[in-house]
Design a protein around this motif. Structure first.
Motif, mmCIF file in Angstrom:
data_model
loop_
_atom_site.group_PDB
_atom_site.id
_atom_site.type_symbol
_atom_site.label_atom_id
_atom_site.label_comp_id
_atom_site.label_asym_id
_atom_site.label_seq_id
_atom_site.Cartn_x
_atom_site.Cartn_y
_atom_site.Cartn_z
ATOM 1 N N VAL A 1 0.865 -1.125 0.010
ATOM 2 C CA VAL A 1 -0.150 0.298 0.022
ATOM 3 C C VAL A 1 1.185 1.167 -0.145
ATOM 4 O O VAL A 1 1.491 1.348 0.814
ATOM 5 C CB VAL A 1 -0.953 0.113 1.033
ATOM 6 C CG1 VAL A 1 -1.182 1.870 1.422
ATOM 7 C CG2 VAL A 1 -1.929 -0.956 1.492
ATOM 8 N N VAL B 1 1.238 5.413 0.406
ATOM 9 C CA VAL B 1 0.332 6.071 1.602
ATOM 10 C C VAL B 1 1.572 7.442 1.247
ATOM 11 O O VAL B 1 2.938 8.204 1.976
ATOM 12 C CB VAL B 1 0.975 6.321 2.528
ATOM 13 C CG1 VAL B 1 0.064 7.260 3.188
ATOM 14 C CG2 VAL B 1 0.108 4.369 2.976
ATOM 15 N N ARG C 1 2.697 8.911 -5.549
ATOM 16 C CA ARG C 1 2.195 7.338 -5.347
ATOM 17 C C ARG C 1 2.224 6.700 -7.289
ATOM 18 O O ARG C 1 2.759 5.763 -7.612
ATOM 19 C CB ARG C 1 0.652 7.916 -5.383
ATOM 20 C CG ARG C 1 0.618 8.613 -3.904
ATOM 21 C CD ARG C 1 -0.576 7.399 -3.310
ATOM 22 N NE ARG C 1 -1.572 8.259 -4.029
ATOM 23 C CZ ARG C 1 -2.159 9.389 -3.589
ATOM 24 N NH1 ARG C 1 -1.717 10.635 -3.246
ATOM 25 N NH2 ARG C 1 -3.301 9.676 -5.159
ATOM 26 N N GLU D 1 -3.649 2.745 -2.522
ATOM 27 C CA GLU D 1 -3.402 3.753 -2.106
ATOM 28 C C GLU D 1 -3.775 4.521 -1.060
ATOM 29 O O GLU D 1 -5.285 4.967 -1.247
ATOM 30 C CB GLU D 1 -3.166 4.378 -3.276
ATOM 31 C CG GLU D 1 -1.975 3.964 -4.404
ATOM 32 C CD GLU D 1 -1.716 4.623 -5.839
ATOM 33 O OE1 GLU D 1 -2.699 6.302 -5.832
ATOM 34 O OE2 GLU D 1 -2.199 3.963 -6.478
ATOM 35 N N ALA D 2 -3.201 5.526 -0.239
ATOM 36 C CA ALA D 2 -3.636 6.673 0.490
ATOM 37 C C ALA D 2 -3.174 8.012 0.539
ATOM 38 O O ALA D 2 -2.422 8.146 -0.574
ATOM 39 C CB ALA D 2 -3.941 5.969 2.004
ATOM 40 N N ALA E 1 -4.731 6.145 5.392
ATOM 41 C CA ALA E 1 -4.350 4.747 5.223
ATOM 42 C C ALA E 1 -4.919 3.973 5.793
ATOM 43 O O ALA E 1 -5.234 2.691 5.218
ATOM 44 C CB ALA E 1 -3.225 5.512 5.230
ATOM 45 N N GLU E 2 -5.597 3.642 6.988
ATOM 46 C CA GLU E 2 -5.700 3.003 8.005
ATOM 47 C C GLU E 2 -6.789 2.235 7.357
ATOM 48 O O GLU E 2 -7.427 0.771 7.716
ATOM 49 C CB GLU E 2 -6.202 3.304 9.073
ATOM 50 C CG GLU E 2 -6.112 2.425 11.028
ATOM 51 C CD GLU E 2 -5.898 2.938 12.312
ATOM 52 O OE1 GLU E 2 -6.622 2.662 12.490
ATOM 53 O OE2 GLU E 2 -5.948 4.100 11.627
ATOM 54 N N VAL F 1 3.406 -1.513 3.944
ATOM 55 C CA VAL F 1 2.739 0.143 2.834
ATOM 56 C C VAL F 1 4.402 0.875 3.066
ATOM 57 O O VAL F 1 4.989 0.752 3.569
ATOM 58 C CB VAL F 1 2.673 0.504 4.674
ATOM 59 C CG1 VAL F 1 1.987 2.011 4.277
ATOM 60 C CG2 VAL F 1 1.152 -0.691 4.872
ATOM 61 N N MET G 1 5.628 5.309 3.696
ATOM 62 C CA MET G 1 4.556 6.352 4.110
ATOM 63 C C MET G 1 5.374 7.035 4.424
ATOM 64 O O MET G 1 6.392 7.209 4.578
ATOM 65 C CB MET G 1 4.646 5.604 5.249
ATOM 66 C CG MET G 1 3.927 6.663 6.498
ATOM 67 S SD MET G 1 2.478 6.421 5.836
ATOM 68 C CE MET G 1 1.850 4.939 7.078
ATOM 69 N N THR H 1 0.543 7.515 11.646
ATOM 70 C CA THR H 1 0.714 6.741 11.411
ATOM 71 C C THR H 1 0.929 5.290 11.415
ATOM 72 O O THR H 1 0.873 4.118 11.223
ATOM 73 C CB THR H 1 -0.426 6.776 9.653
ATOM 74 O OG1 THR H 1 -1.167 7.799 9.658
ATOM 75 C CG2 THR H 1 -0.814 5.695 9.220
#
Length: 223
Positions: free
Chosen positions: A12, A14, A21, A39-40, A46-47, A58, A60, A72
Motif C-alpha cells: 500500500v 501512502v 504515488r 493507495e492513500a 491509510a488505516e 506500507v 509511508m 499513522t
C-alpha cells in the motif's frame, strides 16, 4: 496481518502527492513479485485502506495533511504488529525518522532512492529484514552522535571489545549501510551466517536494531 503469501508482496502506498504515488506504482509494478493493492492520500485514509487490502508492506510518507506518517505508523502497528512500514524521507526530517524508528518502522529510504534499490528494499522488508538507506543511516548517526563525543567513543569501544573479529567486521559493514546479502558477498559467508552474526550483535551490544549498531560503530571511529 497475514504473512507474505506465495503470490508475492502486497504493498500500500501512502503519500499526499499523486505524482509520487504514480511514480512508486510504476517502479514497483515492474517487479512480478510485488503488487500495489491500494493507495492513500493521508494517514487517516491509510488505516482504512490497510484494513481493506491487508498488505504486507506500507510505503509511508512522513509529512501529510490530517495525520502525518509518524502517528499513522504507530496506529497501524498497534492494530497489525506484523505489518512492515517503510518510511520515505528527506534529509530535513532527521528528527522524524528517529521517532519513526521508535514507533517500529522497518526501514527508511530517501524519496530519490534508485528504482532497483526501492524494489529490493520492499522485498527484503517483506521477508523480515529491516533496511536503511546508507545516506539515511549516515544522517541519523550524525544527528544522534552530536553530544559528548569523547564519552560516547570510549563507551562504544568498550562495547565492541565484547565482539569476535568476525562479528566486528559484520558490525562495521552494518555501519556502512550494507544489507545482509551485501555483507555476505563482501565477507565471503552465507546469508544465514550473516543473520546469526547480526543476532549475536544485538545481544552482545544490547541493541534492538541495525541503526543502533551503526551508531555504536560510528562512535568507536570504525566508519
Amino acid at each position: 496481518m497475514a504473512a507474505v503469501s506465495d503470490d508475492g508482496v502486497r504493498v500500500v502506498l501512502v503519500d499526499d502527492d499523486p505524482l509520487v504515488r504514480a511514480g512508486l506504482r510504476m517502479i514497483l509494478g515492474g517487479d512480478r513479485a510485488i503488487e500495489v493493492v491500494g493507495e492513500a492520500r493521508d494517514g487517516i485514509e491509510a488505516e482504512d485502506v490497510v484494513a481493506e487490502h491487508a498488505p504486507d508492506v506500507v510505503l509511508m510518507d512522513i509529512r501529510m495533511p490530517r495525520r502525518d506518517g509518524l502517528a499513522t505508523t504507530s496506529a497501524l502497528l498497534r492494530r497489525w504488529p506484523t505489518l512492515r512500514v517503510i518510511v520515505l524521507t528527506t534529509f530535513d526530517e532527521d528528527d522524524m525518522v528517529l521517532t519513526a524508528l521508535r514507533e517500529g518502522a522497518s526501514g527508511f529510504l530517501l524519496k530519490d532512492t534508485p528504482p532497483e534499490r526501492l524494489v529490493d528494499s520492499v522485498r527484503r522488508v517483506a521477508a523480515g529484514e529491516p533496511i536503511l538507506s546508507p545516506s539515511v543511516t549516515a544522517q541519523l548517526i550524525a544527528t544522534v552522535a552530536g553530544d559528548n563525543g569523547a564519552a560516547r567513543s570510549h563507551g562504544a569501544q568498550d562495547r565492541l571489545e565484547r565482539l569476535t573479529e568476525r562479528e566486528r567486521e559484520v558490525a562495521v559493514a552494518i555501519g556502512r549501510g550494507l544489507s545482509n546479502a551485501e555483507i555476505a558477498e563482501q565477507l565471503f559467508m552465507s546469508v544465514p551466517t550473516v543473520k546469526s552474526h547480526v543476532g549475536r550483535l544485538f545481544a552482545k551490544l544490547d541493541v534492538d536494531n541495525r541503526v543502533q549498531i551503526a551508531i555504536c560503530v560510528h562512535d568507536a571511529g570504525l566508519v
